[in-house]
Design a protein around this motif. Structure first.
Motif, PDB file in Angstrom:
ATOM      1  N   ILE A  42     -13.136  23.727 -33.989  1.00 50.54           N
ATOM      2  CA  ILE A  42     -13.852  24.720 -33.196  1.00 50.54           C
ATOM      3  C   ILE A  42     -13.898  24.270 -31.735  1.00 50.54           C
ATOM      4  O   ILE A  42     -13.755  25.075 -30.812  1.00 50.54           O
ATOM      5  CB  ILE A  42     -15.273  24.917 -33.768  1.00 50.54           C
ATOM      6  CG1 ILE A  42     -15.176  25.646 -35.114  1.00 50.54           C
ATOM      7  CG2 ILE A  42     -16.155  25.696 -32.806  1.00 50.54           C
ATOM      8  CD1 ILE A  42     -16.500  25.827 -35.806  1.00 50.54           C
ATOM      9  N   SER A  46     -12.289  26.221 -28.485  1.00 51.00           N
ATOM     10  CA  SER A  46     -13.019  26.482 -27.241  1.00 51.00           C
ATOM     11  C   SER A  46     -12.215  26.023 -26.029  1.00 51.00           C
ATOM     12  O   SER A  46     -12.269  26.659 -24.961  1.00 51.00           O
ATOM     13  CB  SER A  46     -14.375  25.778 -27.271  1.00 51.00           C
ATOM     14  OG  SER A  46     -14.242  24.374 -27.131  1.00 51.00           O
ATOM     15  N   THR A  80     -16.820  31.038 -29.105  1.00 51.09           N
ATOM     16  CA  THR A  80     -16.841  29.913 -30.032  1.00 51.09           C
ATOM     17  C   THR A  80     -18.007  30.021 -31.002  1.00 51.09           C
ATOM     18  O   THR A  80     -17.900  29.595 -32.158  1.00 51.09           O
ATOM     19  CB  THR A  80     -16.917  28.581 -29.253  1.00 51.09           C
ATOM     20  OG1 THR A  80     -15.906  28.571 -28.254  1.00 51.09           O
ATOM     21  CG2 THR A  80     -16.700  27.399 -30.186  1.00 51.09           C
ATOM     22  N   ALA A 213     -18.257  24.160 -27.634  1.00 56.62           N
ATOM     23  CA  ALA A 213     -17.631  24.974 -26.596  1.00 56.62           C
ATOM     24  C   ALA A 213     -17.823  24.347 -25.222  1.00 56.62           C
ATOM     25  O   ALA A 213     -16.887  24.288 -24.414  1.00 56.62           O
ATOM     26  CB  ALA A 213     -18.222  26.388 -26.613  1.00 56.62           C
TER      27      ALA A 213
END
Length: 304
Positions: A42, A46, A80, A213
């Motif tokens: 993740i 981002s 995100t 993020a």
């Protein structure tokens, strides 16, 4: 002395990034008792969102660096967070009542899916961006070497400290933080008290993704290049930081990230750089041998 100071600055900067990602690990573990192994990817997503947003803003002619950073941070956090929510809904919620192994395997599958999705959609080559935050401050000059802290390093440390303070306040002082702590202790009793457990867990995943993020945007600004594999490496380091500091402890996650960042910076300078990961995991093993709960973690108490 100047070299030591420079590596201290580099280590703190790197450790701040690891700490931000590690907080996401520790928040998810604290509320459901499981590690989100898709969290590193993740963070990688981002970073690609940040590169795309910077490219679009440049095409639109927006040249103000503060405005561009603010807009990119906003877009990265929003998009995100959606990924974090999707991971919880698809990889964790349907398996919440199964064995502890099933959600972990599902999260690893989600990690592989995100890696391949980015590779197929963005390509396998690195994605560069022009330098966004340039310049710095010279601190000390000795033997022809000048220790320098760049403005991007200052930005990373300041943002990390601000987020650490903000999230500590959120967890300890707000109604949502009390709901998180209640879910951590007993989800069944929390639901009986009228708290929406599913909503609390989803928001926790989204908050963890938001931190990833911010780390992704900061790393993009700092290094200027990203690729689809950075999530795996950073995820492993951040997970190690969370375990080292004590999984479930926000200050422990940040402390673990700083320790790993400093180890990597000084080991790469004074010893063989290719063995810096060996040093990191050796320190982790030693800490867990004498303090299994981590530096700031608390021993898990089994409820009967």
């Amino acid at each position: 002395m100047a070299l030591v100071l420079q590596q201290l600055i580099n280590g703190l900067t790197l450790g701040a990034v690891y700490g931000l990602i590690a907080i996401g690990y520790t928040m998810v573990y604290g509320i459901i008792g499981m590690i989100n192994f898709a969290h590193g990817d993740i963070y990688m997503v981002s970073a690609f969102i940040a590169v795309t947003a910077f490219t679009l803003l440049a095409a639109l002619g927006i040249s103000s660096i503060p405005l561009a950073l603010g807009v990119v941070l906003l877009f990265a956090v929003l998009f995100t967070s959606v990924y974090g929510w999707a991971v919880e809904r698809t990889a964790y919620r349907p398996l919440r009542g199964s064995t502890r192994l099933a959600p972990l395997i599902s999260a690893i599958g989600m990690s592989i899916f995100l890696q391949n999705m980015v590779q197929l959609t963005q390509g396998a080559r690195v994605k560069p961006i022009p330098p966004m935050v340039v310049g710095g401050i010279d601190l000390l000059t000795m033997n022809g070497f000048t220790a320098r802290v760049s403005y991007s390093q200052i930005l990373i440390v300041v943002v990390t400290v601000a987020l650490m303070v903000g999230f500590t306040w959120l967890i300890t002082r707000t109604s949502f933080g009390r709901q998180q702590r209640a879910c951590e202790q007993d989800r069944t009793m929390t639901a009986l008290l009228g708290i929406d457990v599913d909503r609390t867990i989803s928001l926790t995943f989204m908050l963890g993704a938001s931190l990833a993020a911010v780390a992704g945007v900061m790393v993009t600004v700092y290094y200027g290049v990203v690729d689809f594999y950075i999530g795996f490496v950073a995820g492993i380091k951040a997970f190690t930081a969370a375990v080292l500091g004590g999984v479930g402890s926000l200050p422990g996650a940040m402390l673990g990230g700083l320790i790993i960042g400093l180890i990597e910076a000084f080991w790469s300078t004074y010893l063989a750089a290719e063995y810096k990961d060996v040093a990191t995991f050796s320190i982790l093993i030693l800490v867990l041998m004498f303090r299994p709960s981590g530096l700031l973690g608390r021993p898990e108490v089994e409820k009967v």
